[in-house]
Write an enzyme that holds these catalytic residues in place. Sequence first.
Site, PDB file in Angstrom:
ATOM      1  N   HIS A 106     -52.837 -13.638 -24.011  1.00  0.00           N
ATOM      2  CA  HIS A 106     -54.332 -14.876 -23.666  1.00  0.00           C
ATOM      3  C   HIS A 106     -55.681 -13.906 -23.993  1.00  0.00           C
ATOM      4  CE1 HIS A 106     -50.740 -16.027 -21.173  1.00  0.00           C
ATOM      5  NE2 HIS A 106     -50.563 -16.111 -22.056  1.00  0.00           N
ATOM      6  N   GLY A 172     -43.543  -7.026 -15.147  1.00  0.00           N
ATOM      7  CA  GLY A 172     -43.960  -7.508 -14.383  1.00  0.00           C
ATOM      8  C   GLY A 172     -44.986  -8.731 -14.457  1.00  0.00           C
ATOM      9  N   SER A 174     -44.641 -13.005 -13.172  1.00  0.00           N
ATOM     10  CA  SER A 174     -43.553 -13.877 -12.533  1.00  0.00           C
ATOM     11  C   SER A 174     -42.907 -15.199 -13.640  1.00  0.00           C
ATOM     12  CB  SER A 174     -43.886 -14.192 -11.970  1.00  0.00           C
ATOM     13  OG  SER A 174     -45.430 -15.177 -13.142  1.00  0.00           O
TER      14      SER A 174
HETATM   15  N1  APR Z   1     -45.202  -3.399 -10.687  1.00  0.00           N
HETATM   16  C1  APR Z   1     -44.000  -4.229 -11.622  1.00  0.00           C
HETATM   17  N2  APR Z   1     -44.344  -5.768 -11.004  1.00  0.00           N
HETATM   18  C2  APR Z   1     -45.423  -5.809 -10.451  1.00  0.00           C
HETATM   19  C3  APR Z   1     -46.031  -5.282  -9.330  1.00  0.00           C
HETATM   20  C4  APR Z   1     -45.451  -3.569  -9.570  1.00  0.00           C
HETATM   21  N3  APR Z   1     -46.319  -2.947  -9.182  1.00  0.00           N
HETATM   22  N4  APR Z   1     -46.723  -5.758  -8.436  1.00  0.00           N
HETATM   23  C5  APR Z   1     -46.426  -7.042  -8.145  1.00  0.00           C
HETATM   24  N5  APR Z   1     -45.837  -7.370  -9.586  1.00  0.00           N
HETATM   25  C6  APR Z   1     -45.160  -8.824 -10.286  1.00  0.00           C
HETATM   26  C7  APR Z   1     -44.982  -9.692  -9.015  1.00  0.00           C
HETATM   27  O1  APR Z   1     -43.527 -10.007  -8.667  1.00  0.00           O
HETATM   28  C8  APR Z   1     -44.634 -11.098 -10.626  1.00  0.00           C
HETATM   29  O2  APR Z   1     -43.553 -11.536 -10.883  1.00  0.00           O
HETATM   30  O3  APR Z   1     -45.886  -9.065 -11.098  1.00  0.00           O
HETATM   31  C9  APR Z   1     -46.034 -10.811 -11.085  1.00  0.00           C
HETATM   32  C10 APR Z   1     -46.971 -10.988 -11.656  1.00  0.00           C
HETATM   33  O4  APR Z   1     -47.288 -12.485 -11.477  1.00  0.00           O
HETATM   34  P1  APR Z   1     -49.024 -13.147 -11.978  1.00  0.00           P
HETATM   35  O5  APR Z   1     -49.288 -12.789 -11.012  1.00  0.00           O
HETATM   36  O6  APR Z   1     -47.542 -14.651 -12.087  1.00  0.00           O
HETATM   37  O7  APR Z   1     -48.810 -12.855 -13.426  1.00  0.00           O
HETATM   38  P2  APR Z   1     -48.376 -12.848 -14.822  1.00  0.00           P
HETATM   39  O8  APR Z   1     -46.929 -12.914 -14.632  1.00  0.00           O
HETATM   40  O9  APR Z   1     -48.996 -11.897 -15.263  1.00  0.00           O
HETATM   41  O10 APR Z   1     -49.250 -14.018 -15.321  1.00  0.00           O
HETATM   42  C11 APR Z   1     -49.395 -14.741 -16.590  1.00  0.00           C
HETATM   43  O11 APR Z   1     -50.839 -16.446 -15.868  1.00  0.00           O
HETATM   44  O12 APR Z   1     -52.590 -17.052 -14.524  1.00  0.00           O
HETATM   45  C12 APR Z   1     -51.926 -16.461 -16.024  1.00  0.00           C
HETATM   46  O13 APR Z   1     -53.364 -16.140 -18.029  1.00  0.00           O
HETATM   47  C13 APR Z   1     -52.269 -15.469 -16.410  1.00  0.00           C
HETATM   48  O14 APR Z   1     -52.087 -14.260 -17.993  1.00  0.00           O
HETATM   49  C14 APR Z   1     -51.736 -14.875 -16.777  1.00  0.00           C
HETATM   50  C15 APR Z   1     -50.483 -15.179 -17.061  1.00  0.00           C
END
Ligand code: APR
Length: 232
Positions: A106, A172, A174
């Site tokens: 990204h 980490g 979603s």
């Molecule tokens: N350790 C591991 N996982 C964690 C922690 C932690 N301390 N805290 C939260 N999480 C998990 C949450 O449970 C969730 O599954 O990290 C994940 C975060 O999910 P999102 O906030 O959706 O982030 P991400 O999956 O990286 O988003 C993907 O979406 O908005 C776009 O481009 C943006 O790259 C991003 C993409």
Amino acid sequence: MSKKKLVALTGAGISAESGIATFRDSGGLWEGHKVEDVATPEGWERNPKLVLDFYNERRKKALESKPNRGHEILVELEKQFDVTIITQNVDDLHERVGSTNVIHLHGKLFESRSTINPSLIYPIEGWELKLGDLCEQGSQLRPNIVWFGEAVPMIEVASIIASTADIFLVVGTSLLVYPAAGLIDYVPDRVKKFVIDPQKPDILHVPNIEFITEKGSVGLAKLKSKLGLSFS
Ligand code: APR
């Protein structure tokens, strides 16, 4: 004997313990902003200053943050495995801790890109990218970030790498945003997949998965000892 390939797909969760907000957890990055205003080409056209300010804030935060134990363990695994990190994160924490093989699906927070010639990419020193910062051909510079609705240039390379994994980690994320979330479907069924996350993402359709429902630093420490035993 060549090292086994370990491929790690990381998301915002691995940077959470470094103090960088995730997107979809409560209080996440999207709560303060409308995605369509700060992370789409249309938002950029409507109000480039708002977009520049949003990424300037994230750059400031990233500069104040440092890699955590989870990032460090992924480097330590390079002793035993041929590690490739495919990250959805735009921060540079994987690189700062010493990971040598990182693919940013990204984009990169600390890079800007010309708005008339996408091959013109520049490092951003410090935290600020402003209106009036121009590329060498005189066009406004934008964050070198893949916005919603834009192509993900590295997805083909990433899917080939996922298909060659001997072990696949998901840490980490979603797994809600495609095409990144679809990478796990390129991993052969016979390959073991470990998912490290306090919440279980919805990927029950995928075979050969082991969930480690812990935060990144704890889950990766558990995984490292597991792998130490089985791949000695
Ligand atoms: N350790 C591991 N996982 C964690 C922690 C932690 N301390 N805290 C939260 N999480 C998990 C949450 O449970 C969730 O599954 O990290 C994940 C975060 O999910 P999102 O906030 O959706 O982030 P991400 O999956 O990286 O988003 C993907 O979406 O908005 C776009 O481009 C943006 O790259 C991003 C993409």
